[in-house]
Design an enzyme around this catalytic site. Structure first.
Site, short mmCIF file in Angstrom:
data_model
loop_
_atom_site.label_atom_id
_atom_site.label_comp_id
_atom_site.label_asym_id
_atom_site.label_seq_id
_atom_site.Cartn_x
_atom_site.Cartn_y
_atom_site.Cartn_z
N LYS A 112 0.72 -1.11 0.21
CA LYS A 112 0.26 0.36 0.22
C LYS A 112 0.81 1.13 0.10
O LYS A 112 0.52 2.17 -0.39
CB LYS A 112 -1.04 -0.19 1.22
CG LYS A 112 -2.12 -0.85 1.14
CD LYS A 112 -3.03 -0.23 1.70
CE LYS A 112 -3.29 -1.70 3.27
NZ LYS A 112 -4.60 -0.78 3.94
N LYS A 193 -7.90 -11.08 -1.52
CA LYS A 193 -9.13 -11.09 0.02
C LYS A 193 -10.07 -10.34 -0.12
O LYS A 193 -9.99 -9.58 -0.68
CB LYS A 193 -7.89 -11.22 1.14
CG LYS A 193 -8.04 -9.64 1.66
CD LYS A 193 -7.30 -9.86 3.03
CE LYS A 193 -7.05 -8.00 3.19
NZ LYS A 193 -6.57 -7.54 4.46
N LYS A 196 -12.71 -4.66 3.28
CA LYS A 196 -14.03 -3.72 3.45
C LYS A 196 -13.10 -2.71 2.83
O LYS A 196 -13.56 -1.36 2.69
CB LYS A 196 -13.80 -3.47 4.82
CG LYS A 196 -12.56 -3.47 5.99
CD LYS A 196 -13.45 -2.99 7.70
CE LYS A 196 -12.55 -3.53 7.90
NZ LYS A 196 -11.05 -3.11 8.35
P1 TYM Z 1 -9.10 -5.72 9.57
O1 TYM Z 1 -9.70 -4.90 9.90
O2 TYM Z 1 -8.34 -5.72 8.40
O3 TYM Z 1 -9.62 -7.14 9.91
C1 TYM Z 1 -10.68 -7.57 11.01
C2 TYM Z 1 -10.05 -8.53 11.32
O4 TYM Z 1 -10.57 -9.47 10.32
C3 TYM Z 1 -9.60 -10.30 9.92
N1 TYM Z 1 -10.16 -10.50 8.29
C4 TYM Z 1 -10.55 -11.58 7.59
N2 TYM Z 1 -10.32 -12.59 7.68
C5 TYM Z 1 -10.85 -13.68 6.78
N3 TYM Z 1 -11.24 -13.19 5.82
C6 TYM Z 1 -11.20 -12.30 5.65
N4 TYM Z 1 -11.48 -11.74 3.41
C7 TYM Z 1 -10.76 -11.06 6.51
N5 TYM Z 1 -10.00 -9.59 6.13
C8 TYM Z 1 -10.24 -9.12 7.11
C9 TYM Z 1 -8.69 -9.65 9.87
O5 TYM Z 1 -7.75 -10.64 9.80
C10 TYM Z 1 -8.88 -9.26 12.03
O6 TYM Z 1 -9.02 -10.42 12.33
N6 TYM Z 1 -4.78 -4.05 11.67
C11 TYM Z 1 -6.01 -4.66 12.56
C12 TYM Z 1 -6.73 -4.84 13.85
C13 TYM Z 1 -6.14 -4.22 14.73
C14 TYM Z 1 -6.18 -5.41 15.88
C15 TYM Z 1 -4.82 -4.69 16.89
C16 TYM Z 1 -6.03 -7.01 15.89
C17 TYM Z 1 -5.53 -3.66 15.51
N7 TYM Z 1 -4.78 -3.38 16.59
C18 TYM Z 1 -4.51 -5.61 17.56
C19 TYM Z 1 -5.66 -7.59 16.64
C20 TYM Z 1 -4.43 -7.24 17.48
C21 TYM Z 1 -6.86 -4.75 10.69
O7 TYM Z 1 -6.75 -3.76 10.31
O8 TYM Z 1 -7.83 -5.45 10.58
#
Ligand code: TYM
Length: 327
Positions: A112, A193, A196
């Site tokens: 990105k 993947k 959102k």
């Molecule tokens: P984020 O907001 O992109 O995604 C949130 C959670 O959803 C999972 N996820 C998916 N699982 C399966 N298939 C998909 N296509 C898919 N897209 C997203 C992600 O793996 C995630 O669990 N940086 C992180 C948020 C975060 C976080 C943290 C997570 C911030 N601090 C501390 C764990 C611990 C994020 O942007 O996830």
């Protein structure tokens, strides 16, 4: 040892079926035998160009949707990252424990932002803030989807390095990824993947999509031109679109993708099966969402109480980190 689970979701777009199957559903299923901290990583939503009004609306939607997905404030602490200033403060301390080389290797940064002068500095340091989100709560387990593995690995490395250099302040957590639904792929491009933040979103099922919209998106899902008698089968290399639909059915219904393919004669029948499976998962979430959206004060109170609790539990961890580093 008792378990502590922590996970956050970033309001960078509307929550998707991928977020639900990969993270929210497993998070909701694991609230009884552990202390749980589940949050909205709103600071992470500002690492790329963002609109303040949209961000505010998404945060509001996330709060309600997290409750609608079954995160239960009587069993889990629900909070917003920016309501707990310790996240940003510990992030700075951890930046003094993290190498630029490590951040350069992060896949999301490479995809990105690397090499573009207008990339926000926060996109580069984002995994350090995420390490801070995690380490502040000393969790034993971090339930996430497969795409977050590398970031949680970094948090583990940083915790280990900090503990070795300055003393044992942090718990080194385990990563937990669900057996099915850990990587839901985009219906329009099954090599990517479901995300959102995908702009167009034709291949992205959102948690608040109407059943008709779900049906239309799945009807247009990419398959292939195979019309043979065993066209509906799992083949990750040769049939990524069909396999993605089978994975989706499997994750929604709790079967295996091979079982899901059993006896399905055509792609039309497979798409009908996938639509029914997705709608059955979304329907109760949408019903609870409508009820909760009518009670904004309740939602406000849940997150205010959660943040207050987080400020309390994180204060001694931040203090221990500061002291260990010589402050
Ligand atoms: P984020 O907001 O992109 O995604 C949130 C959670 O959803 C999972 N996820 C998916 N699982 C399966 N298939 C998909 N296509 C898919 N897209 C997203 C992600 O793996 C995630 O669990 N940086 C992180 C948020 C975060 C976080 C943290 C997570 C911030 N601090 C501390 C764990 C611990 C994020 O942007 O996830």
């Amino acid at each position: 040892m008792s378990h502590t689970r922590l996970s956050l979701l970033t309001p960078s777009g509307h929550l998707t079926l991928g977020n639900y199957l990969g993270a929210l559903r497993p998070m909701a299923a694991q609230q009884d035998d552990a202390t749980c901290y589940y949050g909205i990583s709103d600071l992470h939503a500002m690492t790329t160009a963002h609109d303040p009004t949209t961000l505010r609306d998404l945060i509001a939607e996330f709060r309600v949707l997290m409750l609608a997905c079954g995160l239960d404030p009587t069993r889990a602490t629900l909070f917003r990252q920016s309501s707990v200033p310790a996240h940003a403060e510990l992030a700075y301390l951890l930046e003094c424990t993290t190498y630029v080389g490590e951040l350069n290797r992060m896949i999301q940064f490479k995809e990105k932002g690397r090499g573009r002068p207008m990339t926000r500095a926060s996109l580069h340091t984002y995994p350090v803030l995420m390490a801070s989100d995690i380490l502040l709560y000393r969790p034993t387990h971090v339930p996430v989807g497969d795409d977050q593995r590398q970031h949680v690995e970094l948090a583990r490395d940083v915790a280990q390095r900090f503990n070795l250099t300055y003393g044992p302040v942090f718990t080194v957590p385990e990563i937990t990824v669900p057996p099915a639904g850990a990587r839901v792929m985009d219906l329009a491009d099954p090599t990517r993947k479901m995300s959102k933040s995908t702009r167009e979103g034709a291949g992205v099922i959102r948690l608040l999509d109407d059943p008709d919209v779900v049906r239309r998106k799945i009807a247009r899902a990419v398959t292939d031109s195979d019309t043979g008698p065993s066209a509906v089968r799992v083949d990750r290399d040769a049939k990524p679109g069909v396999t993605n639909l089978l994975d989706l059915v499997a994750a929604c219904t709790g079967t295996s993708p091979e079982e899901a393919a059993d006896g399905v004669p055509t792609y039309g029948a497979l798409k009908k099966l996938a639509t029914d499976a997705a709608v059955a998962v979304l329907e109760p979430v949408q019903r609870r969402y409508a009820a909760l959206a009518a009670d904004p004060m309740y939602v406000e109170d849940v997150f205010a109480a959660g943040a207050a609790h987080c400020r309390e539990v994180t204060a001694p961890v931040l203090a221990a980190a500061r002291e260990a580093m010589g402050l």
